[in-house]
Design a protein around this motif. Sequence first.
Motif, mmCIF file in Angstrom:
data_model
loop_
_atom_site.group_PDB
_atom_site.id
_atom_site.type_symbol
_atom_site.label_atom_id
_atom_site.label_comp_id
_atom_site.label_asym_id
_atom_site.label_seq_id
_atom_site.Cartn_x
_atom_site.Cartn_y
_atom_site.Cartn_z
ATOM 1 N N GLN A 282 0.711 -1.224 -0.152
ATOM 2 C CA GLN A 282 0.138 -0.291 -0.069
ATOM 3 C C GLN A 282 0.859 1.242 -0.016
ATOM 4 O OE1 GLN A 282 -3.539 0.118 2.388
ATOM 5 N NE2 GLN A 282 -3.708 2.204 2.205
ATOM 6 N N TYR A 283 0.455 2.198 -0.903
ATOM 7 C CA TYR A 283 1.177 3.243 -0.939
ATOM 8 C C TYR A 283 0.288 4.564 -0.538
ATOM 9 C CZ TYR A 283 4.683 1.025 -4.137
ATOM 10 O OH TYR A 283 5.539 -0.034 -4.340
ATOM 11 N N LEU A 284 1.138 5.462 0.335
ATOM 12 C CA LEU A 284 0.167 6.512 1.016
ATOM 13 C C LEU A 284 1.144 7.898 0.594
ATOM 14 C CD1 LEU A 284 -0.333 4.735 4.349
ATOM 15 C CD2 LEU A 284 -2.104 5.422 2.736
ATOM 16 N N ARG A 285 0.261 8.748 0.271
ATOM 17 C CA ARG A 285 1.105 10.205 0.020
ATOM 18 C C ARG A 285 0.896 10.908 1.233
ATOM 19 N NH1 ARG A 285 3.366 12.168 -4.381
ATOM 20 N NH2 ARG A 285 2.584 10.315 -5.533
ATOM 21 N N LEU A 286 2.039 11.484 1.672
ATOM 22 C CA LEU A 286 1.719 12.284 2.831
ATOM 23 C C LEU A 286 1.624 13.563 2.671
ATOM 24 C CD1 LEU A 286 5.491 11.249 4.493
ATOM 25 C CD2 LEU A 286 2.914 10.122 4.911
ATOM 26 N N LYS A 287 0.614 14.193 3.509
ATOM 27 C CA LYS A 287 0.191 15.697 3.329
ATOM 28 C C LYS A 287 0.201 16.083 4.945
ATOM 29 C CE LYS A 287 -4.381 16.700 2.671
ATOM 30 N NZ LYS A 287 -5.722 17.021 2.096
ATOM 31 N N ILE A 288 1.010 17.402 4.946
ATOM 32 C CA ILE A 288 1.136 17.922 6.339
ATOM 33 C C ILE A 288 -0.064 18.891 6.439
ATOM 34 C CG2 ILE A 288 2.449 19.406 7.405
ATOM 35 C CD1 ILE A 288 4.942 18.332 6.208
ATOM 36 N N VAL A 289 -0.847 18.846 7.433
ATOM 37 C CA VAL A 289 -1.938 19.595 7.734
ATOM 38 C C VAL A 289 -1.879 20.155 9.126
ATOM 39 C CG1 VAL A 289 -3.507 18.275 6.190
ATOM 40 C CG2 VAL A 289 -3.266 17.484 8.866
ATOM 41 N N ILE A 290 -2.584 21.141 9.502
ATOM 42 C CA ILE A 290 -2.575 21.724 10.827
ATOM 43 C C ILE A 290 -3.770 21.758 11.359
ATOM 44 C CG2 ILE A 290 -0.270 22.921 10.384
ATOM 45 C CD1 ILE A 290 -1.926 25.505 10.075
ATOM 46 N N PRO A 291 -4.017 22.101 12.608
ATOM 47 C CA PRO A 291 -5.093 22.588 13.272
ATOM 48 C C PRO A 291 -5.789 23.825 12.804
ATOM 49 C CG PRO A 291 -3.790 21.835 14.814
ATOM 50 C CD PRO A 291 -2.939 22.256 13.794
ATOM 51 N N LYS A 292 -7.078 23.820 12.684
ATOM 52 C CA LYS A 292 -7.977 25.117 12.173
ATOM 53 C C LYS A 292 -7.590 26.203 12.594
ATOM 54 C CE LYS A 292 -11.408 23.280 9.400
ATOM 55 N NZ LYS A 292 -12.865 22.540 9.400
ATOM 56 N N GLN A 293 -7.613 26.219 14.075
ATOM 57 C CA GLN A 293 -7.466 27.350 15.055
ATOM 58 C C GLN A 293 -6.151 27.100 16.065
ATOM 59 O OE1 GLN A 293 -11.293 27.978 16.802
ATOM 60 N NE2 GLN A 293 -11.780 29.106 14.992
ATOM 61 N N SER A 294 -5.733 28.213 16.355
ATOM 62 C CA SER A 294 -4.424 28.351 17.230
ATOM 63 C C SER A 294 -4.836 29.197 18.445
ATOM 64 C CB SER A 294 -3.234 28.623 16.327
ATOM 65 O OG SER A 294 -2.958 27.900 15.280
ATOM 66 N N SER A 295 -4.249 28.498 19.450
ATOM 67 C CA SER A 295 -4.059 29.335 20.802
ATOM 68 C C SER A 295 -3.218 30.419 20.767
ATOM 69 C CB SER A 295 -4.045 28.586 21.971
ATOM 70 O OG SER A 295 -2.609 27.801 21.898
ATOM 71 N N GLU A 296 -3.096 31.296 21.710
ATOM 72 C CA GLU A 296 -2.067 32.182 21.757
ATOM 73 C C GLU A 296 -0.575 31.531 21.932
ATOM 74 O OE1 GLU A 296 -2.301 35.791 24.176
ATOM 75 O OE2 GLU A 296 -4.582 36.062 23.431
ATOM 76 N N LYS A 297 -0.517 30.593 22.796
ATOM 77 C CA LYS A 297 0.614 29.778 22.847
ATOM 78 C C LYS A 297 1.131 29.125 21.774
ATOM 79 C CE LYS A 297 0.636 28.143 27.857
ATOM 80 N NZ LYS A 297 0.446 27.167 28.801
ATOM 81 N N VAL A 298 0.235 28.444 21.039
ATOM 82 C CA VAL A 298 0.565 27.988 19.777
ATOM 83 C C VAL A 298 1.074 28.952 18.888
ATOM 84 C CG1 VAL A 298 -0.412 26.711 17.926
ATOM 85 C CG2 VAL A 298 -0.916 25.890 20.041
ATOM 86 N N GLU A 299 0.586 30.134 18.782
ATOM 87 C CA GLU A 299 1.080 31.034 17.933
ATOM 88 C C GLU A 299 2.109 31.417 18.151
ATOM 89 O OE1 GLU A 299 -1.700 34.246 16.969
ATOM 90 O OE2 GLU A 299 -3.391 32.992 16.084
ATOM 91 N N ALA A 300 2.714 31.757 19.322
ATOM 92 C CA ALA A 300 3.734 32.310 19.739
ATOM 93 C C ALA A 300 4.993 31.072 19.632
ATOM 94 C CB ALA A 300 3.824 32.341 21.353
ATOM 95 N N LEU A 301 4.506 29.686 19.703
ATOM 96 C CA LEU A 301 5.733 28.605 19.306
ATOM 97 C C LEU A 301 5.886 28.913 17.895
ATOM 98 C CD1 LEU A 301 4.282 25.575 21.267
ATOM 99 C CD2 LEU A 301 6.324 26.963 21.329
ATOM 100 N N TYR A 302 4.853 29.064 17.012
ATOM 101 C CA TYR A 302 4.887 29.058 15.638
ATOM 102 C C TYR A 302 5.839 30.435 15.084
ATOM 103 C CZ TYR A 302 1.609 25.697 13.904
ATOM 104 O OH TYR A 302 1.165 24.497 13.615
ATOM 105 N N ARG A 303 5.566 31.496 15.887
ATOM 106 C CA ARG A 303 6.448 32.728 15.405
ATOM 107 C C ARG A 303 7.904 32.421 15.980
ATOM 108 N NH1 ARG A 303 1.849 35.761 16.819
ATOM 109 N NH2 ARG A 303 2.251 35.553 19.112
#
Lengths: 92, 92
Positions: free
Chosen positions: A54-75
């Motif tokens: 079986q072959y699977l094609r990877l697709k990177i996805v993210i959560p729809k919404q981000s908390s302030e903590k998560v946004e700080a980590l992304y920055r």
Amino acid sequence: MELPISPWEAALGEKITVPTLSGSVNVTLPKGSQSGNQLKLKGKGLPGNPAGDQYLRLKIVIPKQSSEKVEALYRNLAEQESSFNPRSSLGV
Amino acid sequence: MELPISPWEAALGEKITVPTLSGSVNVTLPKGSQSGNQLKLKGKGLPGNPAGDQYLRLKIVIPKQSSEKVEALYRNLAEQESSFNPRSSLGV
């Protein structure tokens, strides 16, 4: 088939559960997995003797919404990876 | 056409430069952009009167290699987003 994975699963090479034609299997992603990369699951495709792969094609996805903590980590990530240009192949 | 973007550009909704048939344009991504989502660039497609629109399919990509600092940030993100299951639609 497309297999959605998170950026951290892709970057860290985490162990994930994957649905296949012969049931769910646990797979450790290669570290630094990328959208568009193919994952080959030997013997987990169409049944037979031997069973197909079986072959699977990877697709990177993210959560729809981000908390302030998560946004700080992304920055913080953006700063650390400031030399990374996702569109270098497009010449921009 | 596929448009590669980083997880932080997607999550934070950053301003990026995009190649189009009528030259590069600056676009601010919607916050929480996702792999597979389409971006419509009005009037930036085939020339004409009126000019056509250009559609781009977003694809989240990550750098091939990660430093220890970056890996720590990803681990922190994984903790913060522990309730996120990229494969919920696949039933696993």
